[in-house]
Design a protein around this motif. Structure first.
Motif, PDB file in Angstrom:
ATOM      1  N   VAL A 209      40.844  22.757  44.702  1.00 52.18           N
ATOM      2  CA  VAL A 209      40.126  23.942  44.222  1.00 52.18           C
ATOM      3  C   VAL A 209      40.344  25.102  45.176  1.00 52.18           C
ATOM      4  CG1 VAL A 209      37.844  24.915  43.799  1.00 52.18           C
ATOM      5  CG2 VAL A 209      38.396  22.649  42.936  1.00 52.18           C
ATOM      6  N   ARG A 210      40.677  26.255  44.588  1.00 53.63           N
ATOM      7  CA  ARG A 210      40.960  27.454  45.375  1.00 53.63           C
ATOM      8  C   ARG A 210      40.024  28.583  44.923  1.00 53.63           C
ATOM      9  NH1 ARG A 210      46.868  27.402  46.819  1.00 53.63           N
ATOM     10  NH2 ARG A 210      47.641  25.338  46.235  1.00 53.63           N
ATOM     11  N   LEU A 211      39.863  29.555  45.811  1.00 50.43           N
ATOM     12  CA  LEU A 211      39.108  30.750  45.426  1.00 50.43           C
ATOM     13  C   LEU A 211      39.741  31.438  44.232  1.00 50.43           C
ATOM     14  CD1 LEU A 211      38.315  32.308  48.928  1.00 50.43           C
ATOM     15  CD2 LEU A 211      36.654  31.341  47.337  1.00 50.43           C
ATOM     16  N   SER A 212      41.058  31.377  44.183  1.00 49.65           N
ATOM     17  CA  SER A 212      41.773  32.078  43.121  1.00 49.65           C
ATOM     18  C   SER A 212      41.493  31.484  41.739  1.00 49.65           C
ATOM     19  CB  SER A 212      43.281  32.048  43.387  1.00 49.65           C
ATOM     20  OG  SER A 212      43.737  30.723  43.487  1.00 49.65           O
ATOM     21  N   GLU A 213      40.913  30.304  41.688  1.00 45.68           N
ATOM     22  CA  GLU A 213      40.640  29.671  40.405  1.00 45.68           C
ATOM     23  C   GLU A 213      39.276  30.059  39.837  1.00 45.68           C
ATOM     24  OE1 GLU A 213      41.244  25.466  40.674  1.00 45.68           O
ATOM     25  OE2 GLU A 213      43.281  25.675  41.445  1.00 45.68           O
ATOM     26  N   MET A 214      38.525  30.906  40.554  1.00 48.45           N
ATOM     27  CA  MET A 214      37.232  31.353  40.039  1.00 48.45           C
ATOM     28  C   MET A 214      37.422  32.114  38.733  1.00 48.45           C
ATOM     29  SD  MET A 214      34.819  32.695  43.137  1.00 48.45           S
ATOM     30  CE  MET A 214      35.982  33.975  43.549  1.00 48.45           C
ATOM     31  N   GLU A 215      36.584  31.808  37.768  1.00 49.18           N
ATOM     32  CA  GLU A 215      36.664  32.520  36.494  1.00 49.18           C
ATOM     33  C   GLU A 215      35.758  33.739  36.488  1.00 49.18           C
ATOM     34  OE1 GLU A 215      35.903  29.764  33.378  1.00 49.18           O
ATOM     35  OE2 GLU A 215      37.655  28.527  33.828  1.00 49.18           O
ATOM     36  N   THR A 216      34.605  33.626  37.152  1.00 48.11           N
ATOM     37  CA  THR A 216      33.691  34.774  37.277  1.00 48.11           C
ATOM     38  C   THR A 216      33.204  34.847  38.720  1.00 48.11           C
ATOM     39  OG1 THR A 216      31.781  33.413  36.675  1.00 48.11           O
ATOM     40  CG2 THR A 216      32.894  34.605  34.885  1.00 48.11           C
ATOM     41  N   CYS A 217      32.855  36.057  39.118  1.00 47.62           N
ATOM     42  CA  CYS A 217      32.360  36.249  40.487  1.00 47.62           C
ATOM     43  C   CYS A 217      30.869  35.935  40.542  1.00 47.62           C
ATOM     44  CB  CYS A 217      32.623  37.680  40.928  1.00 47.62           C
ATOM     45  SG  CYS A 217      31.957  38.040  42.570  1.00 47.62           S
ATOM     46  N   PRO A 218      30.425  35.005  41.416  1.00 49.16           N
ATOM     47  CA  PRO A 218      29.001  34.606  41.436  1.00 49.16           C
ATOM     48  C   PRO A 218      28.106  35.574  42.195  1.00 49.16           C
ATOM     49  CG  PRO A 218      30.236  33.307  43.032  1.00 49.16           C
ATOM     50  CD  PRO A 218      31.247  34.177  42.336  1.00 49.16           C
ATOM     51  N   ILE A 219      28.674  36.549  42.889  1.00 52.89           N
ATOM     52  CA  ILE A 219      27.872  37.505  43.660  1.00 52.89           C
ATOM     53  C   ILE A 219      28.288  38.919  43.319  1.00 52.89           C
ATOM     54  CG2 ILE A 219      27.425  35.919  45.583  1.00 52.89           C
ATOM     55  CD1 ILE A 219      29.727  37.206  47.107  1.00 52.89           C
ATOM     56  N   ARG A 220      27.478  39.880  43.709  1.00 58.52           N
ATOM     57  CA  ARG A 220      27.808  41.274  43.446  1.00 58.52           C
ATOM     58  C   ARG A 220      27.738  42.057  44.745  1.00 58.52           C
ATOM     59  NH1 ARG A 220      23.018  43.332  39.600  1.00 58.52           N
ATOM     60  NH2 ARG A 220      24.184  45.280  39.848  1.00 58.52           N
ATOM     61  N   PRO A 221      28.525  43.160  44.869  1.00 60.42           N
ATOM     62  CA  PRO A 221      28.545  43.922  46.128  1.00 60.42           C
ATOM     63  C   PRO A 221      27.236  44.661  46.350  1.00 60.42           C
ATOM     64  CG  PRO A 221      29.823  45.039  44.447  1.00 60.42           C
ATOM     65  CD  PRO A 221      29.438  43.720  43.855  1.00 60.42           C
ATOM     66  N   LEU A 222      26.996  44.999  47.598  1.00 56.93           N
ATOM     67  CA  LEU A 222      25.744  45.649  47.957  1.00 56.93           C
ATOM     68  C   LEU A 222      25.620  47.027  47.305  1.00 56.93           C
ATOM     69  CD1 LEU A 222      23.162  45.347  49.631  1.00 56.93           C
ATOM     70  CD2 LEU A 222      24.366  46.409  51.548  1.00 56.93           C
ATOM     71  N   SER A 223      26.731  47.781  47.318  1.00 59.59           N
ATOM     72  CA  SER A 223      26.696  49.134  46.729  1.00 59.59           C
ATOM     73  C   SER A 223      28.129  49.612  46.535  1.00 59.59           C
ATOM     74  CB  SER A 223      25.947  50.100  47.650  1.00 59.59           C
ATOM     75  OG  SER A 223      26.667  50.289  48.856  1.00 59.59           O
ATOM     76  N   GLN A 224      28.290  50.655  45.745  1.00 58.77           N
ATOM     77  CA  GLN A 224      29.629  51.221  45.542  1.00 58.77           C
ATOM     78  C   GLN A 224      30.169  51.844  46.818  1.00 58.77           C
ATOM     79  OE1 GLN A 224      31.761  50.871  42.937  1.00 58.77           O
ATOM     80  NE2 GLN A 224      30.143  49.373  42.410  1.00 58.77           N
ATOM     81  N   THR A 225      29.277  52.368  47.633  1.00 59.56           N
ATOM     82  CA  THR A 225      29.705  52.912  48.931  1.00 59.56           C
ATOM     83  C   THR A 225      30.323  51.822  49.779  1.00 59.56           C
ATOM     84  OG1 THR A 225      27.939  54.549  48.857  1.00 59.56           O
ATOM     85  CG2 THR A 225      28.930  54.123  51.006  1.00 59.56           C
ATOM     86  N   GLU A 226      29.669  50.655  49.796  1.00 54.03           N
ATOM     87  CA  GLU A 226      30.183  49.513  50.559  1.00 54.03           C
ATOM     88  C   GLU A 226      31.498  49.031  49.973  1.00 54.03           C
ATOM     89  OE1 GLU A 226      29.215  47.621  53.291  1.00 54.03           O
ATOM     90  OE2 GLU A 226      27.918  49.323  53.739  1.00 54.03           O
ATOM     91  N   VAL A 227      31.621  49.072  48.650  1.00 57.19           N
ATOM     92  CA  VAL A 227      32.869  48.643  48.002  1.00 57.19           C
ATOM     93  C   VAL A 227      34.030  49.505  48.484  1.00 57.19           C
ATOM     94  CG1 VAL A 227      34.118  48.544  45.808  1.00 57.19           C
ATOM     95  CG2 VAL A 227      31.792  47.635  45.963  1.00 57.19           C
ATOM     96  N   LYS A 228      33.821  50.794  48.496  1.00 60.35           N
ATOM     97  CA  LYS A 228      34.888  51.703  48.948  1.00 60.35           C
ATOM     98  C   LYS A 228      35.267  51.421  50.400  1.00 60.35           C
ATOM     99  CE  LYS A 228      33.594  55.447  45.795  1.00 60.35           C
ATOM    100  NZ  LYS A 228      33.016  56.813  45.693  1.00 60.35           N
ATOM    101  N   SER A 229      34.285  51.192  51.231  1.00 63.05           N
ATOM    102  CA  SER A 229      34.537  50.917  52.651  1.00 63.05           C
ATOM    103  C   SER A 229      35.307  49.615  52.820  1.00 63.05           C
ATOM    104  CB  SER A 229      33.200  50.855  53.409  1.00 63.05           C
ATOM    105  OG  SER A 229      33.412  50.554  54.769  1.00 63.05           O
ATOM    106  N   VAL A 230      34.931  48.580  52.072  1.00 61.76           N
ATOM    107  CA  VAL A 230      35.623  47.275  52.162  1.00 61.76           C
ATOM    108  C   VAL A 230      37.064  47.416  51.672  1.00 61.76           C
ATOM    109  CG1 VAL A 230      35.721  44.932  51.208  1.00 61.76           C
ATOM    110  CG2 VAL A 230      33.541  45.857  52.012  1.00 61.76           C
ATOM    111  N   LEU A 231      37.262  48.106  50.560  1.00 63.45           N
ATOM    112  CA  LEU A 231      38.617  48.284  50.035  1.00 63.45           C
ATOM    113  C   LEU A 231      39.494  49.008  51.049  1.00 63.45           C
ATOM    114  CD1 LEU A 231      37.862  49.190  46.303  1.00 63.45           C
ATOM    115  CD2 LEU A 231      39.004  47.119  47.166  1.00 63.45           C
TER     116      LEU A 231
END
Length: 983
Positions: free
Chosen positions: A5-27
């Protein structure tokens, strides 16, 4: 989880990011990382569950984000391959981090670097696998714990090897430094249980065994090993450019403020034996040998078992265990639980309450039930269900709550790798935890958490917070001052007391400390806490005043009261039994007063449901004797376990869970097993002093009620010791002090009598009667089988043959036992002169009538038509059976069963039914009376509860009806007896 089993085999993401600001920073960070990592670049070029998950995870956990920036290869590996093999590989590699055969640089600095880099890798991969729900809390804690064990092992092996290089130690095998080293490293708490949390400290205790001899200078061993432990702490927790491995705590060692970091095994054992505290007992439930000399560590823990899991619990310790609960700041409280800032571990409804729920029951019952000695929480909850201590619903609720709370704990710590259990105080930070748990918002998360915390608090409260609320629910209960409180007297009346003034005065006496049992402040506090529930339960009995005043009489004679009051306060279900005992069974009350530990067995929830069969009793007696090596120790343990098991059989009889016949059989099984164990101990003593006798064989013949499985509480045991040997009479034993056969086996018999009947601090096992041996008190105490056979065939009187119908081999050499049974069968199978036997039996009964007249109708043994008449009928019919062509039973049976066999064709069926009915009632009443009181039953003097029990045993509504029934039955039995022997 499958290894592929790999992370890449996930069909849906079980968690959500803290905020869109954080998403931009992580990207932005991921774009930097992607420059050197093709897998990360490929991830950024796609859309899907994997990218969403990585971005969300790194936005929610600054710690994971920092690792990804510092070690981008870890993120690439996590994305590109299956996680389980990577985790397992990290653990395997760290275990050999010390090994110079693998690593060119085996210096301490290099070992420290390898451990830290491995810890960072394991933390990163475990967190991602956990957040992705590829592994659950069970697997997360297992990986963390296995890594910690491997890291401590590697550090210890490195230090041992370094000690040899420095000329301080001489190892048994430098390729396996820990083996045979005598260095014991115990993992405590969550490490020992395999339940480490994500940013956990590790609790270690280190001992060394001087006998292992690896310290070249024995006089410096303590300092040598203390230095080794100081370096271990440095290796594990010093922060370097690579971080740290584990914060390490050694405060669970004996008396940490006054002892070195490493303590000798002997000193440690002495400490735990003499000064060990109850909190240390609780701590050692989870202890596991994790590094160094693992077999030596396992051996040390085996030696600690009697300290941790006592054969019988000192119930005063429960209050101490409660103080642990207070020390960890758990508050029962009322009102709503505030989620923000709540301590998931120590707060209301938290992890510690679940652990404490389990551990306290382990401390109470683990000594008697080895299955309750597991380290881990979930398996222990399941074992508590199997043992009957909790129900399955409680287990399922607490298990689900435990792993839910452990998941929250992990996520709190994943945020910044901090060893904290506090939920955030702010809404934004609480949202982080809610998202990491997979909830849509903080409201949904808070509602689920509060429900779990309340479930735990409720279950925990049901176990520990059972204080009565009579003062608010049932009226006043005030016993201070000199005068009675009017409202309190009214409350007592409502509770069922006829003389509330007398009851109030009695309780004030307790508070004044006028009894030895209430002289200490602690004892009075316990009794004060217990009083409302005592009054309530005693008030529910038929004669409440009498029952409570007998309890007062009971505690007035106690040398101390803390143990009993603690027991009753923590086990309210036993109060009804106390009421039963106090209102009906003074004899049992005296046993409790003299030996409070007999109550231990009553803690087993299965007591009243579990029949005291021979195998059940044998298992408990054998378990209690395990480990006793010295003769006196064996005998003392026999006295303790015999008293306890007789008491528990009595409790079963008292409560009606078994009848009189079952009680007689169970009491006989106890006697059989105790006599067998005592004979074994005596034989070993005799053989140690005088050697073995050539071909010597011994068998114990049980007579009377012992032989017929009809013992009552307090019965004597009638015994005959039979022996045989090879060779002529001149043969002697082969020891340093040889004895001839007569003296050898006589000495053995005398020692056995002393073992069974000598009074000690633990009491007497059994009074022994050997008057049924050939020639009675005039004959030798031990009888050779040939002499026994000759006497029974040529010299024995009719009454001796009557006694032989109830003879049964209790224990001993099987060949001699078979010969004994054959001898008895030969004697009883002979055709006799029926008229002579009838005349002898009738004359014996007449003599007893004349010399031992009954006191009253309650003298069930001696009344005309009583137990003796019935026993004589059975024995007479057995002796004349061969002459009448009736087969005898193969071995001695209870009188009722023996009658069923020998009366066929010899008695009218209606007469047999009448005799059996009388025997059943006589036996039931006799068993109850002998259990509850010493001496005769006098309805005018008997405790009120005993009168009720006697009526129950006689299956009559009241004494008057029962007396009439006894007169009817005894008259009928006497008529049948006279008709039976009137030849």
């Amino acid at each position: 989880m499958r290894e592929t089993v790999r992370l890449s085999e996930m069909e849906t993401c079980p968690i959500r990011p803290l905020s869109q600001t954080e998403v931009k920073s992580v990207l932005s960070d991921l774009k930097d990382i992607a420059r050197g990592q093709p897998d990360v670049a490929a991830l950024l070029g796609t859309e899907g569950a994997l990218k969403d998950f990585v971005v969300a995870a790194l936005s929610l956990s600054p710690y994971l984000r920092d690792i990804a920036r510092v070690s981008p290869d870890l993120l690439a590996n996590a994305i590109g391959g299956p996680l389980l093999p990577q985790l397992e590989r990290v653990i395997a590699e760290v275990r050999r981090a010390w090994d110079p055969a693998i690593h060119e640089d085996a210096s301490e600095a290099a070992v420290m670097a390898r451990l830290r880099q491995a810890k960072r890798k394991l933390s990163f991969l475990t967190a991602l696998a956990d957040l992705a729900r590829l592994i659950d809390g069970r697997q997360t804690t297992a990986f963390l714990s296995e890594f910690a064990e491997a890291a401590v092992c590697a550090a210890i092996d490195h230090l041992l090897l370094a000690g040899q290089s420095a000329g301080k130690l001489k190892l048994k095998d430098a390729t396996r430094p820990g083996e045979g080293s005598g260095v014991i490293v115990l993992g405590m708490g969550k490490l020992g249980a395999g339940e480490l949390n994500y940013s956990s400290d590790i609790d270690l205790v280190v001992f060394f065994d001087p006998q292992a001899g690896i310290a070249l200078d024995a006089s410096e061993a303590t300092e040598t090993f203390a230095r080794l432990v100081r370096r271990l702490i440095r290796i594990m927790q010093e922060r370097t450019a690579d971080g740290y491995v584990f914060r390490t705590d050694l405060r669970l060692r004996p008396d940490p403020g006054a002892t070195p970091l490493a303590i000798s095994v002997d000193s440690a054992l002495l400490y735990y034996e003499s000064r060990g505290q109850n909190w240390e007992r609780a701590a050692f439930i989870k202890a596991k040998a994790v590094a160094g000399d693992i077999p030596a560590g396992d051996g040390f823990l085996r030696e600690l078992v009697p300290f941790v899991f006592r054969k019988y619990l000192d119930y005063a310790a429960i209050a101490d265990i409660h103080s642990i609960k207070r020390q960890i700041h758990v508050h029962k409280g009322h009102g709503e639980i505030a989620v923000k800032g709540h301590n998931i571990k120590l707060g209301r409804g938290g992890i510690r309450e679940i652990e404490f729920f389990v551990q306290t029951q382990q401390l109470i019952a683990g000594g008697r039930m080895p299955a309750l000695r597991l380290r881990a929480t979930e398996p222990m909850l399941q074992e508590l269900v199997r043992a009957g201590w909790i129900d399955e619903t409680t287990c399922n609720e607490l298990t689900a709550a435990y792993w839910f709370l452990r998941d929250i704990e992990h996520r709190i710590q994943m945020v910044r790798d901090e060893q904290t259990h506090l939920l955030p105080e702010t809404e934004s930070e609480l949202r982080r935890i809610a998202f990491m748990m997979g909830f849509a918002d903080t409201a949904e998360f808070s509602a689920a958490l509060v429900e779990v915390l309340k479930t735990v608090e409720r279950r925990y409260g049901a176990l520990f917070e059972q204080e009565a609320k009579l003062s608010t629910e049932g009226g006043n209960l005030v016993f201070t001052g000199q005068r009675d409180d009017p409202d309190t007297l009214e409350t007592l009346r409502k509770l069922g007391y006829q003389r509330p003034e007398a009851i109030s005065q009695t309780i004030r006496t307790w508070h004044y400390g006028r009894y030895r049992a209430t002289q200490s402040v602690e004892a009075r506090e316990r009794l004060t806490e217990l009083t409302p529930e005592l009054l309530k339960v005693f008030g529910e009995s038929k004669r409440a005043d009498e029952a409570l005043l007998r309890f007062d009489q009971f505690i007035s004679g106690l040398p101390a009261g803390i143990q009993l009051f603690s027991l009753l306060g923590n086990n309210p279900r036993l109060l009804s039994l106390i009421v039963n005992i106090m209102s009906s069974a003074p004899r049992l009350a005296e046993i409790i007063a003299g030996r409070p530990h007999v109550f231990d067995g009553m803690l087993d929830p299965r007591l009243l449901a579990e029949l005291p069969t021979r195998s059940h009793l044998a298992e408990r007696i054998e378990g209690f004797l395990a480990g006793a090596s010295h003769y006196e120790d064996v005998l003392d343990r026999l006295r303790i376990i015999a008293a306890e098991q007789r008491f528990l059989i009595g409790i079963r009889l008292l409560t009606g869970s078994i009848g009189g016949a079952q009680a007689g059989r169970a009491l006989t099984h106890v006697a059989d097993l105790i006599i067998e164990a005592a004979l074994g101990a005596v034989k070993r003593e005799i053989e140690a002093a005088h050697g073995t006798f050539p071909g010597g064989r011994v068998a114990i013949l049980g007579m009377g009620k012992l032989g017929s499985f009809e013992l009552t509480a307090g019965s004597d045991v009638d015994l005959i010791l039979l022996y045989d040997y090879d060779g002529a009479a001149s043969v002697e034993s082969n020891g340093s002090r040889p004895l001839d056969a007569t003296r050898y086996f006589a000495r053995m018999t005398q020692r056995l009598i002393a073992a069974l009947s000598a009074p000690t601090a633990e009491g007497v096992l059994y009074e022994v009667d050997m008057r049924l041996r050939p020639s009675g008190n005039k004959g030798p105490v031990a009888t050779r089988i040939t002499s026994f056979a000759k006497y029974q065939q040529e010299e024995a009187w009719t009454w001796e043959h009557m006694a032989l119908t109830r003879a049964r081999v209790v224990c001993g050499d099987e060949n001699l036992a078979a010969e004994t049974r054959a001898t008895i069968a030969t004697v009883l199978d002979r055709t006799c002169d029926v008229a002579v036997i009838a005349k002898d039996v009738a004359e014996m009964r007449s003599l007893i009538d004349k010399e031992k007249p009954p006191r009253d109708i309650w003298d069930l043994k001696l009344i005309p038509g009583g137990l003796i008449d019935i026993e004589f009928i059975a024995q007479f019919l057995a002796l004349v059976a061969p002459a009448r062509g009736v087969a005898l039973p193969e071995q001695a049976l209870p009188t009722a069963d023996a009658l069923s066999v020998v009366a066929r064709g010899q008695m009218d069926e209606n007469d047999l039914d009448t005799v059996q009915q009388a025997l059943r009632i006589y036996s039931e009443i006799s068993q109850i009376v002998r259990l509850c009181i010493d001496g005769p039953f006098d309805p005018k003097e008997a405790p009120a509860g005993l009168v009720d029990l006697v009526c129950r045993a006689g299956d009559c509504p009241d004494l008057k009806t029962l007396e009439a029934e006894l007169k009817r039955l005894s008259k009928a039995v006497r008529r049948i007896f006279q008709a039976t022997v009137a030849i």
